[in-house]
Scaffold this active site. Structure first.
Site, mmCIF file in Angstrom:
data_model
loop_
_atom_site.group_PDB
_atom_site.id
_atom_site.type_symbol
_atom_site.label_atom_id
_atom_site.label_comp_id
_atom_site.label_asym_id
_atom_site.label_seq_id
_atom_site.Cartn_x
_atom_site.Cartn_y
_atom_site.Cartn_z
ATOM 1 N N GLU A 7 36.208 36.946 49.533
ATOM 2 C CA GLU A 7 37.276 37.193 48.724
ATOM 3 C C GLU A 7 38.318 38.010 49.467
ATOM 4 O O GLU A 7 38.168 38.437 50.836
ATOM 5 C CB GLU A 7 36.972 38.070 47.390
ATOM 6 C CG GLU A 7 36.244 38.927 48.035
ATOM 7 C CD GLU A 7 36.355 40.401 47.029
ATOM 8 O OE1 GLU A 7 37.484 41.010 46.814
ATOM 9 O OE2 GLU A 7 35.287 40.636 46.278
ATOM 10 N N LYS A 26 47.068 41.481 43.267
ATOM 11 C CA LYS A 26 45.551 41.450 42.963
ATOM 12 C C LYS A 26 45.467 40.076 41.673
ATOM 13 O O LYS A 26 46.014 40.252 40.771
ATOM 14 C CB LYS A 26 45.095 42.669 42.354
ATOM 15 C CG LYS A 26 43.396 42.609 42.151
ATOM 16 C CD LYS A 26 42.688 43.698 41.484
ATOM 17 C CE LYS A 26 41.494 43.783 40.963
ATOM 18 N NZ LYS A 26 40.962 44.742 40.331
ATOM 19 N N VAL A 40 37.157 38.022 42.588
ATOM 20 C CA VAL A 40 35.892 37.234 42.309
ATOM 21 C C VAL A 40 36.448 35.882 41.638
ATOM 22 O O VAL A 40 36.177 34.801 42.068
ATOM 23 C CB VAL A 40 34.700 38.031 41.606
ATOM 24 C CG1 VAL A 40 33.793 36.981 40.946
ATOM 25 C CG2 VAL A 40 34.225 38.819 42.529
ATOM 26 N N ASP A 89 37.977 45.478 27.155
ATOM 27 C CA ASP A 89 38.401 45.606 28.520
ATOM 28 C C ASP A 89 37.224 44.827 29.105
ATOM 29 O O ASP A 89 36.263 45.306 29.624
ATOM 30 C CB ASP A 89 38.713 46.772 29.035
ATOM 31 C CG ASP A 89 39.018 46.715 30.518
ATOM 32 O OD1 ASP A 89 39.159 45.818 31.143
ATOM 33 O OD2 ASP A 89 39.580 47.952 30.988
ATOM 34 N N SER A 93 36.110 42.239 32.490
ATOM 35 C CA SER A 93 36.443 41.287 33.496
ATOM 36 C C SER A 93 36.825 39.642 33.244
ATOM 37 O O SER A 93 35.776 39.166 32.614
ATOM 38 C CB SER A 93 35.841 41.487 34.852
ATOM 39 O OG SER A 93 36.204 40.845 35.893
ATOM 40 N N ALA A 94 37.729 39.104 33.910
ATOM 41 C CA ALA A 94 37.727 37.837 33.844
ATOM 42 C C ALA A 94 36.776 37.034 34.651
ATOM 43 O O ALA A 94 36.595 35.964 34.548
ATOM 44 C CB ALA A 94 39.205 37.156 34.325
ATOM 45 N N ASP A 95 35.923 37.917 35.553
ATOM 46 C CA ASP A 95 35.088 37.249 36.316
ATOM 47 C C ASP A 95 34.052 36.933 35.420
ATOM 48 O O ASP A 95 33.358 35.604 35.876
ATOM 49 C CB ASP A 95 34.394 38.420 37.198
ATOM 50 C CG ASP A 95 35.557 39.114 38.391
ATOM 51 O OD1 ASP A 95 36.392 38.523 38.590
ATOM 52 O OD2 ASP A 95 34.995 39.964 39.026
ATOM 53 N N LYS A 135 29.386 46.232 39.377
ATOM 54 C CA LYS A 135 29.710 47.553 39.897
ATOM 55 C C LYS A 135 29.360 48.582 39.037
ATOM 56 O O LYS A 135 29.780 48.440 37.702
ATOM 57 C CB LYS A 135 31.512 47.511 40.154
ATOM 58 C CG LYS A 135 32.167 46.870 41.089
ATOM 59 C CD LYS A 135 33.501 47.048 41.451
ATOM 60 C CE LYS A 135 33.831 45.764 42.530
ATOM 61 N NZ LYS A 135 33.878 44.493 42.294
#
Length: 307
Positions: free
Chosen positions: A27, A89, A109, A141, A143-145, A162
């Protein structure tokens, strides 16, 4: 416009893919949003060297001038490093906008997985995946990951999610989406800076060949989605759990006070934690990335050998 107009694959990477030689996707947000210049550039070049030293071709991915670039040059790494936080980002939602505007993007990611898949790369080494943020039951909230992991056929080698996230809810989300979480030589999900989280992985696998066989089986079964390979940070670089947990709690409280949310939260929290720990968390972050890309190269090599 068609795909070949915007997808630019480094000739060395393209040749390796065509010849069934191992390639590891990398990445670029770690370059622009992960650390200051020139440390970001030096780390990215070290990551590529580790991939090569372990028998694979590195393919650092970014959006450069609207082009989905697979295998950016050292000059482009330096360019992203100097531009830093001024680079967008880029997650899934940002890709078409950046392409249409011919702008730069550092891939998360999710975006790295998408572009790697378009190029035909099967294995991706990174630091940690995004996940369900703390308090997501009210903020939504997430993550789109995680959604990308359920859709895109690129295996992700990471040090778990994380530890600024809600790890329990992240695992629940991955389970709902049918994404297997494999612990490399561990039965416990690593928590990025630390080797333990208190949560179990789905399966333990102890060598790269075992993981490659599972990836090959998934591909042969035509099953959509990723596989998360959770690789604990090396013991000598792992941080004390109580110490880093306190730093994370303090950073989260500060972010809440400032109203920092969404895709801005992770860079803010990592930077705040780095300052609280006087740089120790950044060193741990760098070392776990090095450890992950080494394993990714070994898995990619085994995957090519059994094809």
């Amino acid at each position: 416009m068609n795909l070949k107009d915007v997808l630019v694959i480094n000739p060395e990477v393209q040749k390796a893919i065509e010849e069934n030689r191992p390639v590891v996707a990398l990445e670029s947000t770690i370059i622009s949003h992960g650390m200051p210049y020139p440390q970001n550039m030096e780390t990215a070049l070290n990551v590529e060297k580790i991939v090569r030293d372990n028998g694979a071709i590195p393919a650092t991915i970014a959006i450069i001038g609207g082009k989905l670039t697979v295998g950016i040059t050292p000059e482009e790494i330096d360019y992203l490093g100097k531009k830093g936080l001024n680079v967008t980002k880029a997650s899934r939602r940002d890709i078409p906008i950046l392409v249409s505007k011919e702008e730069d993007g550092a891939t998360t990611v999710a975006a790295t997985m998408i572009i790697a898949s378009l190029a035909g790369i099967k294995v991706f080494g990174t630091g940690g995946i995004g996940g369900v943020h703390r308090g997501a039951e009210t903020t939504m909230d997430i993550s789109a990951d995680l959604e990308e992991l359920s859709n895109t056929n690129v295996a992700v080698v990471c040090a778990g999610a994380k530890s600024i996230l809600d790890l329990g809810l992240t695992l629940e989300y991955l389970e709902t989406k049918g994404v297997p979480v494999i612990g490399y030589q561990t039965e416990e999900l690593p928590a990025f800076y630390t080797r333990e989280s208190g949560f179990k992985v789905n399966y333990r696998m102890d060598n790269p060949l075992e993981i490659a066989k599972a990836l090959k089986a998934k591909e042969d079964l035509n099953m959509k989605g990723s596989m998360v390979i959770a690789n604990p940070i090396p013991v000598e670089y792992a941080m004390d759990s109580d110490y880093i947990s306190k730093a994370i709690e303090d950073a989260v409280v500060e972010a809440d006070k400032l109203g920092i949310k969404g895709k801005e939260s992770t860079p803010y929290l990592l930077d705040k934690i780095q300052k609280i720990t006087e740089g120790k968390s950044l060193e741990a972050n760098i070392q776990l990335v090095y450890n992950n890309v080494k394993l990714a190269a070994q898995i990619a090599s085994e995957l090519c050998n059994i094809k």
